[in-house]
Design an enzyme around this catalytic site. Structure first.
Site, PDB file in Angstrom:
ATOM      1  CB  SER A 181      -0.909   0.004   1.233  1.00 49.84           C
ATOM      2  OG  SER A 181      -0.136   0.180   2.412  1.00 49.84           O
ATOM      3  CE  LYS A 201      -7.845   3.468   9.142  1.00 51.51           C
ATOM      4  NZ  LYS A 201      -6.836   2.435   8.831  1.00 51.51           N
ATOM      5  CB  ALA A 259      -3.070  14.217  10.373  1.00 53.57           C
ATOM      6  CG  LEU A 260      -5.345  13.611   4.346  1.00 59.16           C
ATOM      7  CD1 LEU A 260      -6.190  12.384   4.011  1.00 59.16           C
ATOM      8  CD2 LEU A 260      -5.916  14.863   3.693  1.00 59.16           C
ATOM      9  CB  VAL A 261      -1.326   9.483   4.863  1.00 58.18           C
ATOM     10  CG1 VAL A 261       0.059   9.159   4.315  1.00 58.18           C
ATOM     11  CG2 VAL A 261      -1.514   8.857   6.243  1.00 58.18           C
ATOM     12  CB  THR A 291      -0.549   0.078   7.924  1.00 64.17           C
ATOM     13  OG1 THR A 291      -1.217   1.050   7.137  1.00 64.17           O
ATOM     14  CG2 THR A 291       0.434  -0.670   7.055  1.00 64.17           C
ATOM     15  CE  LYS A 334      -1.801  -1.898  -5.241  1.00 65.77           C
ATOM     16  NZ  LYS A 334      -1.936  -1.338  -3.876  1.00 65.77           N
ATOM     17  N   GLY A 374       2.274   1.451   3.435  1.00 66.07           N
ATOM     18  CA  GLY A 374       3.076   0.252   3.649  1.00 66.07           C
ATOM     19  C   GLY A 374       4.421   0.315   2.968  1.00 66.07           C
ATOM     20  CB  ALA A 386      -3.961  -0.894   2.407  1.00 63.30           C
TER      21      ALA A 386
END
Length: 362
Positions: free
Chosen positions: A62, A219, A243-245, A134, A91, A65, A136
């Site tokens: 991700s 979350k 926060a927003l990545v 994490t 991917k 990731g 995704a």
């Protein structure tokens, strides 16, 4: 840093990691098209010294990731990534067919596992000293961003990961990526709330449900489940609430999380709780917390770079492909007093202390 930081260095890091993942995909490759179906693709011939530094990263292909894997590799760790589904496999194959290939890296391997299957995860975690989880998840329809059903999946997957960690004798610790959204959503009728939002704050489940803030709810409940399992089993756990990545091409590379995070953006902006964090900064924080857990680090860590102001909101809107008023409303005033103030003091102190130690100032 946030979305305003230098993007070129981060782009170089991500491209370098892409090439290493291609090499990983080539390890023990089968010539037939069934090579990934139920087959572990991993270099397991590590010595004891290497095993002491072996870490597993779920959702390792991700956006976040990839950055975490890269940071761990640079830090001298051996990394095993979870390859869960056909999309992950595609991917890896795309990176291989692009020609971005380097010589094999013995410190990077991939393992097939399902987040829905505890036994599969337990097998994948064997030999690892720690796990960084994490999520995704993507919306199958590609339209709604993040649905109520996805929140349920996230909670169950997180609980599975925690229980698999607890069942795996080699795993000593786990770092979970939660979200700042698990901290900031509290009902407007709660007048006695502290103006400071820090690591001790939790969003209100009823409020998130009422407002249909499914990403926040997912979350929040996933992190709650993780702490419950950790308490039941004695698993050593730390959670990071970012926060927003943001970062290079963060919206097209991480669309589901970006769209879902920005639901309710206007209210967060007005409250002073809409913030961003660069993907490289977050990856560094994850590695730092993981390392420090061998000492006294633990608990929750809020992670952000910048609280979004009007100028930042305009740039964020362009990056995310949404109108500016979807983020900060129609008001042009900068004089409105924010209701809350975000605090990442706990993480900042930890990372500053770690940096001082690197220079022998501990």
């Amino acid at each position: 840093m946030g979305i305003l930081g230098s993007e070129e260095s981060m782009r170089v890091e991500l491209e370098e990691l892409r090439r290493m993942l291609v090499a990983c995909a080539g390890l023990q490759r089968r010539k037939d098209e069934e090579q990934f179906k139920g087959v572990r693709v991993s270099s397991m011939g590590m010595g004891i010294d290497d095993a002491d530094k072996l870490v597993c990263v779920t959702s390792g292909v991700s956006y976040l990731g990839l950055a975490i894997v890269n940071k761990l590799l640079v830090g001298g760790y051996s990394v095993r990534i979870i390859v869960e589904n056909q999309e992950d496999i595609n991917k890896l194959r795309e990176m291989e067919s692009s020609g971005e290939m380097m010589t094999g890296n013995n410190n990077l391997s991939a393992v097939m596992a399902k987040l829905t299957e505890i036994e599969s995860l337990t097998e994948a975690f064997q030999g690892c000293r720690g796990v960084l989880h994490t999520s995704a998840f993507t919306d199958p329809a590609g339209l709604s961003g993040y649905t109520k059903s996805m929140a349920e999946i996230e909670v169950k997957a997180c609980e599975n990961v925690m229980r698999a960690c607890a069942r795996t004798p080699s795993v000593r610790k786990c770092v979970l990526t939660s979200s700042l959204l698990a901290c900031v959503w509290r009902g407007n009728n709660q007048c006695d709330l502290s103006p400071v939002v820090n690591d001790d704050c939790w969003s209100d489940v009823s409020f998130c449900t009422e407002k249909k803030l499914w990403y926040s709810l997912g979350k929040l409940r996933a992190e709650k489940a993780a702490w419950r399992v950790a308490k039941e089993t004695g698993l050593k756990l730390a959670t990071i609430c970012p926060a927003l990545v943001t970062g290079p091409e963060f919206c097209p590379r991480n669309p589901t999380a970006t769209i879902a995070y920005l639901k309710g953006a206007q209210e967060m902006y007005a409250n002073g709780t809409l913030a961003t964090v660069g993907v490289s900064k977050l990856a560094a924080a994850e590695a730092c917390v993981y390392e420090a857990m061998d000492k006294n680090a633990g608990g929750r860590y809020i992670c952000f770079d910048d609280v979004v102001d009007r100028d930042t909101a305009e740039k964020l809107a362009r990056e995310a492909g949404v109108p500016t008023n979807k983020i900060c409303g129609n008001s042009d005033s900068e004089d409105v007093q924010a209701r809350f103030r975000l605090s990442n003091e706990k993480l900042s102190t930890l990372m500053s202390r770690t940096l001082r130690c690197c220079y022998g100032e501990c």
